[in-house]
Enzyme design. Structure first.
Site, PDB file in Angstrom:
ATOM      1  N   ILE A  48      96.147  49.781 116.035  1.00  0.00           N
ATOM      2  CA  ILE A  48      94.964  49.706 115.183  1.00  0.00           C
ATOM      3  C   ILE A  48      94.806  48.301 114.600  1.00  0.00           C
ATOM      4  O   ILE A  48      93.695  47.778 114.505  1.00  0.00           O
ATOM      5  CB  ILE A  48      95.082  50.749 114.041  1.00  0.00           C
ATOM      6  CG1 ILE A  48      95.116  52.168 114.629  1.00  0.00           C
ATOM      7  CG2 ILE A  48      93.935  50.607 113.054  1.00  0.00           C
ATOM      8  CD1 ILE A  48      95.524  53.254 113.638  1.00  0.00           C
ATOM      9  N   TYR A 202     107.808  59.232 105.881  1.00  0.00           N
ATOM     10  CA  TYR A 202     106.534  58.616 106.277  1.00  0.00           C
ATOM     11  C   TYR A 202     105.403  59.145 105.392  1.00  0.00           C
ATOM     12  O   TYR A 202     104.602  58.368 104.866  1.00  0.00           O
ATOM     13  CB  TYR A 202     106.259  58.916 107.755  1.00  0.00           C
ATOM     14  CG  TYR A 202     104.920  58.406 108.243  1.00  0.00           C
ATOM     15  CD1 TYR A 202     104.715  57.056 108.517  1.00  0.00           C
ATOM     16  CD2 TYR A 202     103.844  59.284 108.423  1.00  0.00           C
ATOM     17  CE1 TYR A 202     103.485  56.589 108.956  1.00  0.00           C
ATOM     18  CE2 TYR A 202     102.615  58.827 108.869  1.00  0.00           C
ATOM     19  CZ  TYR A 202     102.438  57.477 109.132  1.00  0.00           C
ATOM     20  OH  TYR A 202     101.211  57.021 109.561  1.00  0.00           O
ATOM     21  N   LYS A 206     102.976  57.094 102.693  1.00  0.00           N
ATOM     22  CA  LYS A 206     101.512  57.077 102.777  1.00  0.00           C
ATOM     23  C   LYS A 206     100.897  57.520 101.444  1.00  0.00           C
ATOM     24  O   LYS A 206      99.802  57.081 101.080  1.00  0.00           O
ATOM     25  CB  LYS A 206     101.045  57.952 103.941  1.00  0.00           C
ATOM     26  CG  LYS A 206     101.448  57.403 105.308  1.00  0.00           C
ATOM     27  CD  LYS A 206     100.633  56.179 105.712  1.00  0.00           C
ATOM     28  CE  LYS A 206     101.424  54.975 106.074  1.00  0.00           C
ATOM     29  NZ  LYS A 206     100.608  53.819 106.502  1.00  0.00           N
TER      30      LYS A 206
HETATM   31  N1  NAP Z   1      98.088  56.229 114.942  1.00  0.00           N
HETATM   32  C1  NAP Z   1      97.667  57.152 114.106  1.00  0.00           C
HETATM   33  O1  NAP Z   1      97.223  58.237 114.508  1.00  0.00           O
HETATM   34  C2  NAP Z   1      97.662  56.883 112.627  1.00  0.00           C
HETATM   35  C3  NAP Z   1      97.239  57.907 111.769  1.00  0.00           C
HETATM   36  C4  NAP Z   1      97.242  57.670 110.402  1.00  0.00           C
HETATM   37  C5  NAP Z   1      97.660  56.447 109.919  1.00  0.00           C
HETATM   38  N2  NAP Z   1      98.081  55.451 110.761  1.00  0.00           N
HETATM   39  C6  NAP Z   1      98.490  54.166 110.178  1.00  0.00           C
HETATM   40  O2  NAP Z   1      97.856  53.104 110.868  1.00  0.00           O
HETATM   41  C7  NAP Z   1      98.638  51.911 110.726  1.00  0.00           C
HETATM   42  C8  NAP Z   1      98.771  51.228 112.081  1.00  0.00           C
HETATM   43  O3  NAP Z   1      99.549  52.049 112.934  1.00  0.00           O
HETATM   44  P1  NAP Z   1      99.361  52.155 114.510  1.00  0.00           P
HETATM   45  O4  NAP Z   1      99.055  53.568 114.799  1.00  0.00           O
HETATM   46  O5  NAP Z   1      98.495  51.084 115.011  1.00  0.00           O
HETATM   47  O6  NAP Z   1     100.904  51.940 114.986  1.00  0.00           O
HETATM   48  P2  NAP Z   1     101.585  50.865 115.967  1.00  0.00           P
HETATM   49  O7  NAP Z   1     100.830  50.757 117.241  1.00  0.00           O
HETATM   50  O8  NAP Z   1     103.015  51.257 116.012  1.00  0.00           O
HETATM   51  O9  NAP Z   1     101.410  49.494 115.164  1.00  0.00           O
HETATM   52  C9  NAP Z   1     102.145  49.274 113.974  1.00  0.00           C
HETATM   53  C10 NAP Z   1     102.202  47.792 113.691  1.00  0.00           C
HETATM   54  O10 NAP Z   1     103.010  47.592 112.524  1.00  0.00           O
HETATM   55  C11 NAP Z   1     103.964  46.584 112.831  1.00  0.00           C
HETATM   56  N3  NAP Z   1     105.194  46.662 112.068  1.00  0.00           N
HETATM   57  C12 NAP Z   1     106.139  47.629 112.092  1.00  0.00           C
HETATM   58  N4  NAP Z   1     107.169  47.285 111.310  1.00  0.00           N
HETATM   59  C13 NAP Z   1     106.882  46.067 110.785  1.00  0.00           C
HETATM   60  C14 NAP Z   1     107.567  45.178 109.933  1.00  0.00           C
HETATM   61  N5  NAP Z   1     108.788  45.457 109.456  1.00  0.00           N
HETATM   62  N6  NAP Z   1     106.970  44.016 109.593  1.00  0.00           N
HETATM   63  C15 NAP Z   1     105.762  43.697 110.087  1.00  0.00           C
HETATM   64  N7  NAP Z   1     105.073  44.492 110.912  1.00  0.00           N
HETATM   65  C16 NAP Z   1     105.632  45.665 111.259  1.00  0.00           C
HETATM   66  C17 NAP Z   1     104.247  46.763 114.311  1.00  0.00           C
HETATM   67  O11 NAP Z   1     104.868  45.606 114.836  1.00  0.00           O
HETATM   68  P3  NAP Z   1     105.877  45.711 116.118  1.00  0.00           P
HETATM   69  O12 NAP Z   1     105.020  45.880 117.333  1.00  0.00           O
HETATM   70  O13 NAP Z   1     106.612  44.416 116.099  1.00  0.00           O
HETATM   71  O14 NAP Z   1     106.759  46.890 115.874  1.00  0.00           O
HETATM   72  C18 NAP Z   1     102.840  46.986 114.816  1.00  0.00           C
HETATM   73  O15 NAP Z   1     102.170  45.762 114.938  1.00  0.00           O
HETATM   74  C19 NAP Z   1      99.962  52.347 110.118  1.00  0.00           C
HETATM   75  O16 NAP Z   1      99.961  52.037 108.730  1.00  0.00           O
HETATM   76  C20 NAP Z   1      99.976  53.847 110.304  1.00  0.00           C
HETATM   77  O17 NAP Z   1     100.728  54.497 109.312  1.00  0.00           O
HETATM   78  C21 NAP Z   1      98.088  55.665 112.113  1.00  0.00           C
END
Ligand code: NAP
Ligand code: NAG
Ligand code: NAG
Ligand code: NAG
Length: 322
Positions: A48, A202, A206
């Site tokens: 995202i 988690y 949130k």
């Molecule tokens: N996907 C869903 O359905 C969903 C639903 C509700 C909320 N969210 C929220 O949306 C947000 C984005 O998630 P996503 O779904 O896009 O997940 P994702 O594809 O796993 O992306 C997460 C990002 O956060 C980075 N990250 C993780 N640990 C970190 C750290 N210690 N320091 C800096 N960056 C770090 C990751 O970097 P690396 O690649 O280096 O690990 C990656 O760039 C999150 O806050 C998640 O909780 C997602």
């Protein structure tokens, strides 16, 4: 055979209707131009965050990709520059699992960048594991790291008003709890790293995102800095990469069919960052590009204030501000 075909086409139609009618969600329609503005997106090398950064770059902003991995961050910056035609997209190292790294990032940013108009706290993880400072990974990265980051950059945001802080939360905050007894002992519940514990941690983190946004809005009242929390939708990303293999296998077909792509997942973040006229809703929670009801535990000002104070102590931020 024809019955089978009939059934199959009904299933396909229902799926298409469901996907486009219910699941697909609203689009951010703001055509605001961001030329001359600077935006930070944390965790923007994939998922995202990367999609959000691309859309922001297309609108002409200078975009800082705040990511922990240099190679992945540089690659994403290259991709986004190529696709948006905007060469003002750069990687800056930030590991939210290390308070030292957060301070180093803020120092570098403040020394090299004169503006900050929009801060997007997007990075997120589901455990297992701990941060460098010994906190539960989800609590440390999703909440505490972003808490410190925002506080260190707040003065710059104030100078560049009107400015915004966006924090990506999730509907799962409804299942979250904040246990101040555990926090008082310095760490979140860190001993049990079962799948269930990681999921609960988690949800807790949130909820922290929602309460953080609420308290931040209270403190910023009367300034031209506003803040918003949001649910991005259910999106097919790398978020569950560290969950057990069999759980991931089980989820794969569901994810492929029903989850949205990261571009769909960036729409509500973009809405909160760009939509004109939502300033009176500072501190609120959004989903599907509109105001959304926050969970019962997310509306308690007393808990929000207490979480803020505990977070100040855990990050040592109080001493800096005095
Ligand atoms: N996907 C869903 O359905 C969903 C639903 C509700 C909320 N969210 C929220 O949306 C947000 C984005 O998630 P996503 O779904 O896009 O997940 P994702 O594809 O796993 O992306 C997460 C990002 O956060 C980075 N990250 C993780 N640990 C970190 C750290 N210690 N320091 C800096 N960056 C770090 C990751 O970097 P690396 O690649 O280096 O690990 C990656 O760039 C999150 O806050 C998640 O909780 C997602
Ligand atoms: C999201 O918003 C769009 C348009 O604003 C609406 O058509 C759709 O039903 C909404 N989806 C959900 C899940 O609420
Ligand atoms: C973790 O929690 C689960 C479920 O509550 C329990 O079955 C397990 O024994 C716990 N593990 C540890 C190491 O405490
Ligand atoms: C999480 O997954 C990534 C990539 O699959 C891997 O490099 C990392 O070591 C894993 N972390 C943990 C704590 O299992």
């Amino acid at each position: 055979m024809s019955l089978f075909l009939y059934l199959a086409s009904v299933v396909v139609c229902v799926y298409v209707l469901l996907f486009y009618g219910v699941l697909k969600g609203a689009r951010c329609l703001s055509s605001v131009c961001l030329k001359g503005k600077t935006v930070i997106v944390t965790g923007s090398n994939t998922g995202i965050g990367k999609s959000t950064a691309l859309e922001i770059a297309k609108r002409g902003a200078r975009v800082i990709l705040a990511c922990r991995n240099k190679e992945k961050g540089e690659t994403a910056a290259f991709d986004i520059r190529a696709e948006s035609g905007n060469n003002q997209v750069l990687f800056m190292e930030l590991d939210l699992a290390s308070l030292k790294s957060v301070r180093r990032f803020a120092e570098t940013f403040l020394n090299t960048e004169p503006r900050l108009d929009i801060l997007i706290n997007n990075a997120g993880v589901i455990g297992p594991g701990y941060t460098e400072d010994g906190f539960d990974l989800a609590f440390g990265v999703n909440h505490l790291g972003h808490f410190l980051l925002t506080n260190l950059l707040l003065e710059r945001l104030r100078q560049c008003y009107p400015s915004r802080v966006i924090t990506v939360s999730a509907h799962l905050h409804r299942f979250g709890n904040i246990d101040f007894h555990l926090l008082a002992s310095q760490k979140e519940a860190v001993s049990n790293q079962s799948t269930w514990h990681n999921f609960q941690a988690y949800c807790n983190s949130k909820l922290c995102n929602v309460l953080f946004t609420r308290q931040l809005a209270n403190q910023l009242e009367g300034t031209d800095v506003t803040c918003y929390a949001l649910h991005p939708g259910v999106i097919y990303t790398e978020l569950c990469r560290n969950m057990s293999q069999w759980l991931q296998l089980l989820m794969m077909p569901l994810a492929k069919l029903f989850f949205l792509d990261p571009k769909g997942g960036s729409q509500t973040t973009l809405y909160c960052a760009l939509q004109e006229g939502i300033e009176p809703l500072s501190g609120s929670y959004f989903s599907n590009c509109s105001l959304y009801k926050v969970g019962a535990k997310g509306v308690n000002d007393g808990v929000a204030k207490k979480l803020w104070e505990v977070s100040e102590r855990l990050t040592g931020i109080g001493q800096i501000n005095q």
